[in-house]
Design an enzyme around this catalytic site. Sequence first.
Site, mmCIF file in Angstrom:
data_model
loop_
_atom_site.group_PDB
_atom_site.id
_atom_site.type_symbol
_atom_site.label_atom_id
_atom_site.label_comp_id
_atom_site.label_asym_id
_atom_site.label_seq_id
_atom_site.Cartn_x
_atom_site.Cartn_y
_atom_site.Cartn_z
ATOM 1 N N HIS A 190 7.447 11.362 -3.351
ATOM 2 C CA HIS A 190 6.910 9.928 -2.385
ATOM 3 C C HIS A 190 5.825 10.137 -1.142
ATOM 4 O O HIS A 190 4.772 8.735 -1.472
ATOM 5 C CB HIS A 190 7.892 8.859 -2.053
ATOM 6 C CG HIS A 190 7.418 7.825 -1.983
ATOM 7 N ND1 HIS A 190 6.684 6.355 -2.818
ATOM 8 C CD2 HIS A 190 6.966 6.888 -0.545
ATOM 9 C CE1 HIS A 190 6.304 5.998 -2.283
ATOM 10 N NE2 HIS A 190 6.276 5.481 -0.501
ATOM 11 N N ASP B 60 2.115 8.861 -0.628
ATOM 12 C CA ASP B 60 1.479 7.976 0.001
ATOM 13 C C ASP B 60 0.011 9.175 1.112
ATOM 14 O O ASP B 60 -0.635 8.107 0.791
ATOM 15 C CB ASP B 60 2.602 8.023 0.989
ATOM 16 C CG ASP B 60 3.664 6.934 0.786
ATOM 17 O OD1 ASP B 60 3.740 6.221 0.364
ATOM 18 O OD2 ASP B 60 4.783 7.120 1.310
ATOM 19 N N HIS C 120 1.674 8.007 7.851
ATOM 20 C CA HIS C 120 0.051 7.095 7.349
ATOM 21 C C HIS C 120 -0.754 8.137 8.136
ATOM 22 O O HIS C 120 -1.790 7.748 7.802
ATOM 23 C CB HIS C 120 0.308 5.789 6.983
ATOM 24 C CG HIS C 120 0.891 5.283 6.063
ATOM 25 N ND1 HIS C 120 1.029 5.588 4.370
ATOM 26 C CD2 HIS C 120 2.685 4.510 5.773
ATOM 27 C CE1 HIS C 120 2.257 4.914 3.985
ATOM 28 N NE2 HIS C 120 3.069 4.982 3.564
ATOM 29 N N HIS D 130 -0.116 1.941 -2.149
ATOM 30 C CA HIS D 130 0.787 2.590 -3.596
ATOM 31 C C HIS D 130 -0.208 1.678 -4.690
ATOM 32 O O HIS D 130 0.261 2.934 -5.539
ATOM 33 C CB HIS D 130 2.257 1.888 -3.504
ATOM 34 C CG HIS D 130 3.227 1.970 -2.337
ATOM 35 N ND1 HIS D 130 4.279 2.171 -2.265
ATOM 36 C CD2 HIS D 130 3.161 3.491 -1.597
ATOM 37 C CE1 HIS D 130 5.231 2.586 -2.092
ATOM 38 N NE2 HIS D 130 4.179 3.429 -0.745
HETATM 39 ZN ZN LIG Z 1 5.336 4.720 0.432
#
Ligand SMILES: [Zn+2]
Length: 293
Positions: free
Chosen positions: A240, A244, A267, A80
């Site tokens: 969101h 990311d 991720h 973030h």
């Molecule tokens: Zn996140």
Amino acid sequence: MRTRNQRTLARSLQCSGVGIFTNSDIKIRFCPAPENHGIQFVRTDLSAARPIPALIENAVFKQRRTAIEVDGTSVEMIEHVMAALAGLQIDNCRIEINAPEAPCFDGSAQELSEAFLDAGIVEQPFPRQVISIQQTLTVENEAGCFIQAKPLNRSVMALGYYLNYGDDSPVEPQCLTLEINPDTWMNQLAFSRTFVLEEEVDAMRELGFGQKLSAADLLVLGPQGPIDNELRTLDECVRHKMLDCLGDFALLGCDLHGYFCAHQSGHALNREMIREIRKTHQSSEAKANWKVA
Ligand SMILES: [Zn+2]
């Protein structure tokens, strides 16, 4: 190709917040840095710790978060912070942090982004390096999640994300595509918070994580929707996931031009896309050199 100049903060600033994994109060300080410095983290709680450049070469695997490590010294939950810097096109910054993880704030990048704007952002007399996607690249995993990068006939990054956890999930299917720039960052993405499912929170608490956070601090989704909380937009979850992506893509260390279409990526897949871009870009650079020779 249209490029922009590198940028850094006009002055230093400090923020504080709670760490989700260490449950500690964390201080994080952002300092201006010279041209071509990039983003580097320095652990101030360790004596003589080497700065950790926030680059894909230093990324290490951690479940559901992004971490970097050099010589056994690591910083986690950096995505973030990286997204706020990338969203506002802050390319050079020295980040001093007194813990092994970045504070989670409210799960979004809003507070950090506003602090950066308050401090001011200045242009530096060097161009920012750009990689422009020249050929379609795809990364995917066994679960059928994928990211595709495609050439775009404009010098911008466009990011699309499709999210569908299925009929049993409290998260409705949602999709969004945006051209990424500081305006869309501040108005469309920075406010979106991390979300977790109720059963995931129970598992986290059993491991001792998130002790200083309540459902009011964290966006927890139960079968009937958010618990003790409200969504900031109906599609906050997909926003969101895009946040990311931007934070993870920033580990490339330069701007990216092209169209990126992500289908349920997390991720690990985001990092794989960056590794793929690094690989193909290096090979196309080598080819260009060969042609010149
Ligand atoms: Zn996140």
